[in-house]
Write a protein that holds these residues in place. Sequence first.
Motif, PDB file in Angstrom:
ATOM      1  N   LYS A 174      -2.544  -4.015  -6.362  1.00  0.00           N
ATOM      2  CA  LYS A 174      -3.481  -5.078  -6.032  1.00  0.00           C
ATOM      3  C   LYS A 174      -4.554  -4.621  -5.053  1.00  0.00           C
ATOM      4  CE  LYS A 174      -3.599  -9.840  -4.284  1.00  0.00           C
ATOM      5  NZ  LYS A 174      -2.775 -10.972  -3.781  1.00  0.00           N
ATOM      6  N   PHE A 175      -4.181  -3.820  -4.042  1.00  0.00           N
ATOM      7  CA  PHE A 175      -5.165  -3.423  -3.031  1.00  0.00           C
ATOM      8  C   PHE A 175      -6.245  -2.528  -3.638  1.00  0.00           C
ATOM      9  CE2 PHE A 175      -2.474   0.325  -2.832  1.00  0.00           C
ATOM     10  CZ  PHE A 175      -3.344   1.351  -2.492  1.00  0.00           C
ATOM     11  N   ARG A 192      -7.390  -2.738  -6.759  1.00  0.00           N
ATOM     12  CA  ARG A 192      -8.273  -3.613  -7.528  1.00  0.00           C
ATOM     13  C   ARG A 192      -9.210  -4.382  -6.591  1.00  0.00           C
ATOM     14  NH1 ARG A 192      -3.304  -4.849 -10.129  1.00  0.00           N
ATOM     15  NH2 ARG A 192      -3.319  -6.958  -9.257  1.00  0.00           N
ATOM     16  N   GLN A 193      -8.674  -4.848  -5.473  1.00  0.00           N
ATOM     17  CA  GLN A 193      -9.500  -5.569  -4.512  1.00  0.00           C
ATOM     18  C   GLN A 193     -10.578  -4.662  -3.907  1.00  0.00           C
ATOM     19  OE1 GLN A 193      -6.502  -7.034  -1.812  1.00  0.00           O
ATOM     20  NE2 GLN A 193      -6.238  -8.955  -2.936  1.00  0.00           N
ATOM     21  N   GLU A 194     -10.204  -3.418  -3.586  1.00  0.00           N
ATOM     22  CA  GLU A 194     -11.190  -2.489  -3.028  1.00  0.00           C
ATOM     23  C   GLU A 194     -12.277  -2.171  -4.045  1.00  0.00           C
ATOM     24  OE1 GLU A 194      -8.902   0.857  -1.814  1.00  0.00           O
ATOM     25  OE2 GLU A 194      -8.190  -0.071   0.044  1.00  0.00           O
ATOM     26  N   GLU A 195     -11.910  -2.057  -5.300  1.00  0.00           N
ATOM     27  CA  GLU A 195     -12.912  -1.769  -6.336  1.00  0.00           C
ATOM     28  C   GLU A 195     -13.862  -2.956  -6.494  1.00  0.00           C
ATOM     29  OE1 GLU A 195     -13.211  -0.418 -11.032  1.00  0.00           O
ATOM     30  OE2 GLU A 195     -11.251  -0.675 -10.079  1.00  0.00           O
ATOM     31  N   LEU A 196     -13.332  -4.171  -6.472  1.00  0.00           N
ATOM     32  CA  LEU A 196     -14.193  -5.356  -6.555  1.00  0.00           C
ATOM     33  C   LEU A 196     -15.124  -5.437  -5.349  1.00  0.00           C
ATOM     34  CD1 LEU A 196     -11.643  -8.028  -7.865  1.00  0.00           C
ATOM     35  CD2 LEU A 196     -13.509  -6.960  -9.142  1.00  0.00           C
ATOM     36  N   ALA A 197     -14.611  -5.075  -4.185  1.00  0.00           N
ATOM     37  CA  ALA A 197     -15.443  -5.110  -2.977  1.00  0.00           C
ATOM     38  C   ALA A 197     -16.571  -4.090  -3.075  1.00  0.00           C
ATOM     39  CB  ALA A 197     -14.584  -4.851  -1.746  1.00  0.00           C
ATOM     40  N   ARG A 226       0.816  -1.212   0.000  1.00  0.00           N
ATOM     41  CA  ARG A 226       0.000   0.000   0.000  1.00  0.00           C
ATOM     42  C   ARG A 226       0.856   1.272   0.000  1.00  0.00           C
ATOM     43  NH1 ARG A 226      -5.370  -1.304   1.454  1.00  0.00           N
ATOM     44  NH2 ARG A 226      -5.740   0.902   1.938  1.00  0.00           N
TER      45      ARG A 226
END
Length: 483
Positions: A461-462, A464-469, A119
């Motif tokens: 990566k973080f 992309r993961q936050e956007e998917l969440a 991050r």
Amino acid sequence: MKRYIYALVALALLSVEGLSAQMKTSYFMEGSYFRTEMNPALAPTRGYVAMPFISGFDFGLSGNVLSVDNFIYQTDKGLVTALNGAVSSDEFLSRLPEIGLESLKADINLFGVGFYTGRMFWNFGTSMHVNGDIYLSKDIFRAVKSLGNGLYDLGNVGAELNAYMDAYVGTSIPIGKHVNVGVRAKFLVGLANASASFNQLQVNVTENGVVGTANGEWRGNAFMLDAASYNPDEGMESLINIDTDDPVAAAMGLMKSIDSFGAALDLGAEARFFNDHLKVSAAVTDLGFIKWSAKSHLRGAVSGDFHYNGYDFETQELDAGGGFNTDNLIYEGVNDGYTSYLNCAVNAGVEYNFLKNHFAVGLLSHTRFYRGTCTSELTASLNIRPVNWITLTASHTFLNKNRPGIFGAAINIHPRALNIFVGMDYIDPNLVYVNDSILVPRYAKSLNVYFGLGFNMARPKFMRQEELARKAERKAARKASRR
């Protein structure tokens, strides 16, 4: 001849009641890597590679004297200059400050890289900076306007130039989920510094001619100069003690002659509230200095009287002379260095995002400190993000006599491969013709243009993961609403 005068006046629109040009319109543009220069905590949404020269260029002119509105007047006969008899001296001089300042600033990004590790965001690179300032007394314009007999005090006149390179490394560090702090450390290399000032410059205009008295000083420092090698018989050429016949040896000699160095820091922070809808940020930039070498330090004095009796049209000769003393223009054996300081700035911003982050409004306070004084501006902006790789921004800067209707605009396109940024502050739609031939903005008091072309890395990566969440949450909310 008049056309050339009008052209110079047209160039005068490049001024503003401030002392620096910074990319204020870009502050709230999430994909722009320019924003880290105003606050190192504001990391872009992707890593990047900034190529030499094309990846970052910022040019600005600013001041508080030379604007079109100060020198062009609307009369019954149309647009005229301030020197026209239809414009009174009081009307003209009332628009001018007692002490004027005109500044030039150019920043060129030579190379840069930004990337994420987890991050944390890191960036490093090198860039070149040139700053120039000219100080003007109001009596200069009073003398030009009146062209009458009298004593004019033209003191507090001077100029300064500063050129340097920096190599920087910076990082934006997350503190929990809602706070980022940033720091950028800069190693500075001084290339050139020059200044000249007059503490006394008086001109007495009489029927018999012009008599003046001048007292001032100047100093200069440049990496290629060698003060010890100065020979009065050979002139200024003796100051450059480098073999110019061998290009390789000359380049090595120039590199070895660099011995003026300094350091600077940028510090910043950002806090996010209400699920990142509200963002508050602050930063201080350019806290630093340059220690200029004694080896390349030159300084001198200018003092004496001069007179000008006029131009003899019969002999076609200029009758000028007097006791003006130039013996001390260059001092030999200067054995002391000196320190100059960067013009530090304080930036504070508030941003509110709405409609799923597609829109945002922001308010930026920008204060620049310079020579014991400071100037402040307040910039309001509207940011539109139709997709997550395009940002459009429109802004308006308040304070410092910036007229309503003069706006800034920028676009940042940052898909997977490229990062293209184009922006301009102080766009004036009020265009007028001067002398029926030159189209110029009427009220603009600044020019600040910036451009960048870089190459993007993948989103971290973080993110992309936050956007998917977030997408999953919105999908779940829609299903729940149908039940």
